[in-house]
Design a protein around this motif. Sequence first.
Motif, PDB file in Angstrom:
ATOM      1  N   SER A 192       0.816  -1.223   0.000  1.00 34.05           N
ATOM      2  CA  SER A 192       0.000   0.000   0.000  1.00 34.05           C
ATOM      3  C   SER A 192       0.846   1.268   0.000  1.00 34.05           C
ATOM      4  O   SER A 192       0.362   2.342  -0.364  1.00 34.05           O
ATOM      5  N   GLY A 193       2.100   1.152   0.412  1.00 35.28           N
ATOM      6  CA  GLY A 193       2.949   2.332   0.533  1.00 35.28           C
ATOM      7  C   GLY A 193       2.574   3.221   1.696  1.00 35.28           C
ATOM      8  O   GLY A 193       3.036   4.359   1.801  1.00 35.28           O
ATOM      9  N   ARG A 194       1.739   2.684   2.609  1.00 33.12           N
ATOM     10  CA  ARG A 194       1.265   3.439   3.764  1.00 33.12           C
ATOM     11  C   ARG A 194       1.785   2.813   5.050  1.00 33.12           C
ATOM     12  O   ARG A 194       2.172   1.646   5.075  1.00 33.12           O
ATOM     13  N   LEU A 195       1.779   3.595   6.140  1.00 40.46           N
ATOM     14  CA  LEU A 195       2.230   3.115   7.440  1.00 40.46           C
ATOM     15  C   LEU A 195       1.177   3.384   8.506  1.00 40.46           C
ATOM     16  O   LEU A 195       0.624   4.484   8.569  1.00 40.46           O
ATOM     17  N   MET A 196       0.926   2.392   9.334  1.00 39.31           N
ATOM     18  CA  MET A 196       0.083   2.560  10.520  1.00 39.31           C
ATOM     19  C   MET A 196       0.881   2.043  11.716  1.00 39.31           C
ATOM     20  O   MET A 196       1.066   0.841  11.883  1.00 39.31           O
ATOM     21  N   ILE A 197       1.410   2.982  12.505  1.00 37.80           N
ATOM     22  CA  ILE A 197       2.277   2.647  13.631  1.00 37.80           C
ATOM     23  C   ILE A 197       1.581   3.055  14.933  1.00 37.80           C
ATOM     24  O   ILE A 197       1.043   4.158  15.045  1.00 37.80           O
ATOM     25  N   ILE A 198       1.632   2.172  15.909  1.00 36.21           N
ATOM     26  CA  ILE A 198       1.085   2.460  17.231  1.00 36.21           C
ATOM     27  C   ILE A 198       2.207   2.993  18.119  1.00 36.21           C
ATOM     28  O   ILE A 198       3.253   2.356  18.264  1.00 36.21           O
ATOM     29  N   ALA A 199       2.000   4.168  18.700  1.00 34.27           N
ATOM     30  CA  ALA A 199       3.025   4.807  19.529  1.00 34.27           C
ATOM     31  C   ALA A 199       2.790   4.527  21.007  1.00 34.27           C
ATOM     32  O   ALA A 199       1.657   4.622  21.498  1.00 34.27           O
ATOM     33  N   ALA A 200       3.876   4.199  21.710  1.00 29.85           N
ATOM     34  CA  ALA A 200       3.775   3.933  23.144  1.00 29.85           C
ATOM     35  C   ALA A 200       5.049   4.345  23.860  1.00 29.85           C
ATOM     36  O   ALA A 200       5.508   3.670  24.787  1.00 29.85           O
ATOM     37  N   ASP A 201       5.629   5.474  23.438  1.00 30.05           N
ATOM     38  CA  ASP A 201       6.863   5.935  24.075  1.00 30.05           C
ATOM     39  C   ASP A 201       6.631   7.031  25.101  1.00 30.05           C
ATOM     40  O   ASP A 201       7.572   7.609  25.627  1.00 30.05           O
ATOM     41  N   HIS A 202       5.375   7.313  25.416  1.00 32.77           N
ATOM     42  CA  HIS A 202       5.042   8.405  26.324  1.00 32.77           C
ATOM     43  C   HIS A 202       5.498   8.186  27.772  1.00 32.77           C
ATOM     44  O   HIS A 202       5.983   9.131  28.417  1.00 32.77           O
ATOM     45  N   PRO A 203       5.352   6.978  28.352  1.00 36.25           N
ATOM     46  CA  PRO A 203       5.690   6.817  29.774  1.00 36.25           C
ATOM     47  C   PRO A 203       7.107   7.216  30.143  1.00 36.25           C
ATOM     48  O   PRO A 203       7.340   7.766  31.225  1.00 36.25           O
ATOM     49  N   ALA A 204       8.072   6.982  29.256  1.00 35.54           N
ATOM     50  CA  ALA A 204       9.462   7.275  29.589  1.00 35.54           C
ATOM     51  C   ALA A 204       9.740   8.762  29.719  1.00 35.54           C
ATOM     52  O   ALA A 204      10.790   9.150  30.241  1.00 35.54           O
TER      53      ALA A 204
ATOM     54  N   GLY B 264       1.111   8.135   6.183  1.00 37.09           N
ATOM     55  CA  GLY B 264       0.509   7.276   7.186  1.00 37.09           C
ATOM     56  C   GLY B 264       0.295   7.961   8.512  1.00 37.09           C
ATOM     57  O   GLY B 264       0.334   9.194   8.624  1.00 37.09           O
ATOM     58  N   LEU B 265       0.067   7.145   9.531  1.00 41.71           N
ATOM     59  CA  LEU B 265      -0.250   7.608  10.879  1.00 41.71           C
ATOM     60  C   LEU B 265       0.677   6.955  11.895  1.00 41.71           C
ATOM     61  O   LEU B 265       1.001   5.765  11.786  1.00 41.71           O
ATOM     62  N   VAL B 266       1.090   7.740  12.891  1.00 37.09           N
ATOM     63  CA  VAL B 266       1.752   7.202  14.084  1.00 37.09           C
ATOM     64  C   VAL B 266       0.954   7.732  15.275  1.00 37.09           C
ATOM     65  O   VAL B 266       1.076   8.900  15.635  1.00 37.09           O
ATOM     66  N   VAL B 267       0.124   6.890  15.843  1.00 37.09           N
ATOM     67  CA  VAL B 267      -0.847   7.318  16.849  1.00 37.09           C
ATOM     68  C   VAL B 267      -0.772   6.381  18.043  1.00 37.09           C
ATOM     69  O   VAL B 267      -0.635   5.167  17.888  1.00 37.09           O
TER      70      VAL B 267
ATOM     71  N   ALA C 114     -11.707  -1.488  17.907  1.00 32.91           N
ATOM     72  CA  ALA C 114     -12.547  -0.655  17.046  1.00 32.91           C
ATOM     73  C   ALA C 114     -11.855   0.658  16.700  1.00 32.91           C
ATOM     74  O   ALA C 114     -11.925   1.132  15.561  1.00 32.91           O
ATOM     75  N   ALA C 115     -11.185   1.259  17.680  1.00 30.57           N
ATOM     76  CA  ALA C 115     -10.482   2.520  17.432  1.00 30.57           C
ATOM     77  C   ALA C 115      -9.369   2.327  16.411  1.00 30.57           C
ATOM     78  O   ALA C 115      -9.199   3.135  15.481  1.00 30.57           O
ATOM     79  N   VAL C 116      -8.604   1.249  16.572  1.00 32.35           N
ATOM     80  CA  VAL C 116      -7.520   0.964  15.628  1.00 32.35           C
ATOM     81  C   VAL C 116      -8.071   0.697  14.245  1.00 32.35           C
ATOM     82  O   VAL C 116      -7.551   1.186  13.233  1.00 32.35           O
ATOM     83  N   ASP C 117      -9.139  -0.090  14.166  1.00 31.21           N
ATOM     84  CA  ASP C 117      -9.722  -0.419  12.855  1.00 31.21           C
ATOM     85  C   ASP C 117     -10.216   0.839  12.139  1.00 31.21           C
ATOM     86  O   ASP C 117     -10.085   0.972  10.921  1.00 31.21           O
ATOM     87  N   THR C 118     -10.780   1.770  12.896  1.00 26.15           N
ATOM     88  CA  THR C 118     -11.227   3.023  12.288  1.00 26.15           C
ATOM     89  C   THR C 118     -10.056   3.803  11.722  1.00 26.15           C
ATOM     90  O   THR C 118     -10.122   4.331  10.601  1.00 26.15           O
ATOM     91  N   ALA C 119      -8.961   3.880  12.490  1.00 28.25           N
ATOM     92  CA  ALA C 119      -7.779   4.592  12.009  1.00 28.25           C
ATOM     93  C   ALA C 119      -7.187   3.926  10.780  1.00 28.25           C
ATOM     94  O   ALA C 119      -6.810   4.590   9.805  1.00 28.25           O
ATOM     95  N   VAL C 120      -7.123   2.589  10.781  1.00 28.01           N
ATOM     96  CA  VAL C 120      -6.608   1.864   9.610  1.00 28.01           C
ATOM     97  C   VAL C 120      -7.480   2.154   8.401  1.00 28.01           C
ATOM     98  O   VAL C 120      -6.979   2.314   7.282  1.00 28.01           O
TER      99      VAL C 120
END
Length: 296
Positions: free
Chosen positions: A35-47, A270-273, A287-293
């Motif tokens: 697809s040439g697109r990116l869907m990345i889940i971000a989880a670097d906030h706690p540090a 793409g998205l990094v969310v 459901a939230a992830v599927d909507t973003a995808v």
Amino acid sequence: MTVDVADLVRTRTRHPEAIAEAAARRVRRSLLGESGRLMIIAADHPARGALGVGDRKLAMANRAELLERLCIALGRPGVDGVLATADILDDLLLLGVLDHKIVMGSMNRGGLQGASFELDDRFTGHRAEDIRRLGFDAGKLLLRIDYDDAGSLNTLESTARAIDDMAERRLPVFVEPFISRRDAGGRLRNDLSAEAVTKSIAIASGLGGSSAYTWLKVPVTENPDDMARVMETTTLPAVLLGGDVGGSAAAQAGAYEKWRGALQLPTVRGLVVGRSLLYPADGDVAAAVDTAVGLL
């Protein structure tokens, strides 16, 4: 997936080498699929001490819950990978959920949220050599520039050198630039006006000795209609960041609409969310992830 914290601690205690072994056998993939697109889940906030989501100040503090939410998100169709710090990525490696996923190491987490030194965002996370050694696929760094803070020059220089280190290893690096300033109460605010976002993109695009491996991670401007003009500032590929959109369903729906429009632009790939998908207002991560995808 239910995360057994005791099992993770047992492995970390008795067999710390298991993390490197899991990284070595991880099945990798190319950065971009068909697809040439990116869907990345971000989880670097706690540090960075940023544990809040909406009005829940410690929403991300429970590590087992965060890992379970990440496992749900990573298991959804269309999700390409994860952005996180070493502690979280090490847990996900041990859980065996990173095969065929893009793994992005978070590089600078020294600017702790709310600290007097928040803008002194030093590189306390992954180094380029760590990302290469572990067989990860990319790195990400945060670049906040305050025109009234002379220390921003050090941040710019260290960011440029990190970009050089990644380019030398032919590793993509996602740069997240902001023009920032402190309000009357001393709290750091990112300026999302079209002019400020345009300047931040122009500055970030020119850092380092090569831009060949540089991507941008950009916010949607205050007025989404400005995004087309703002993104004309660069030819570097970009992804949209999510941020904390608040705890209401209406705010979440508004964020989806902003992303939908900006994703039509030619440089946006793409998205990094993170928080808005991992901790949605209704609690339904899948459901939230599927909507973003679906926006891609």
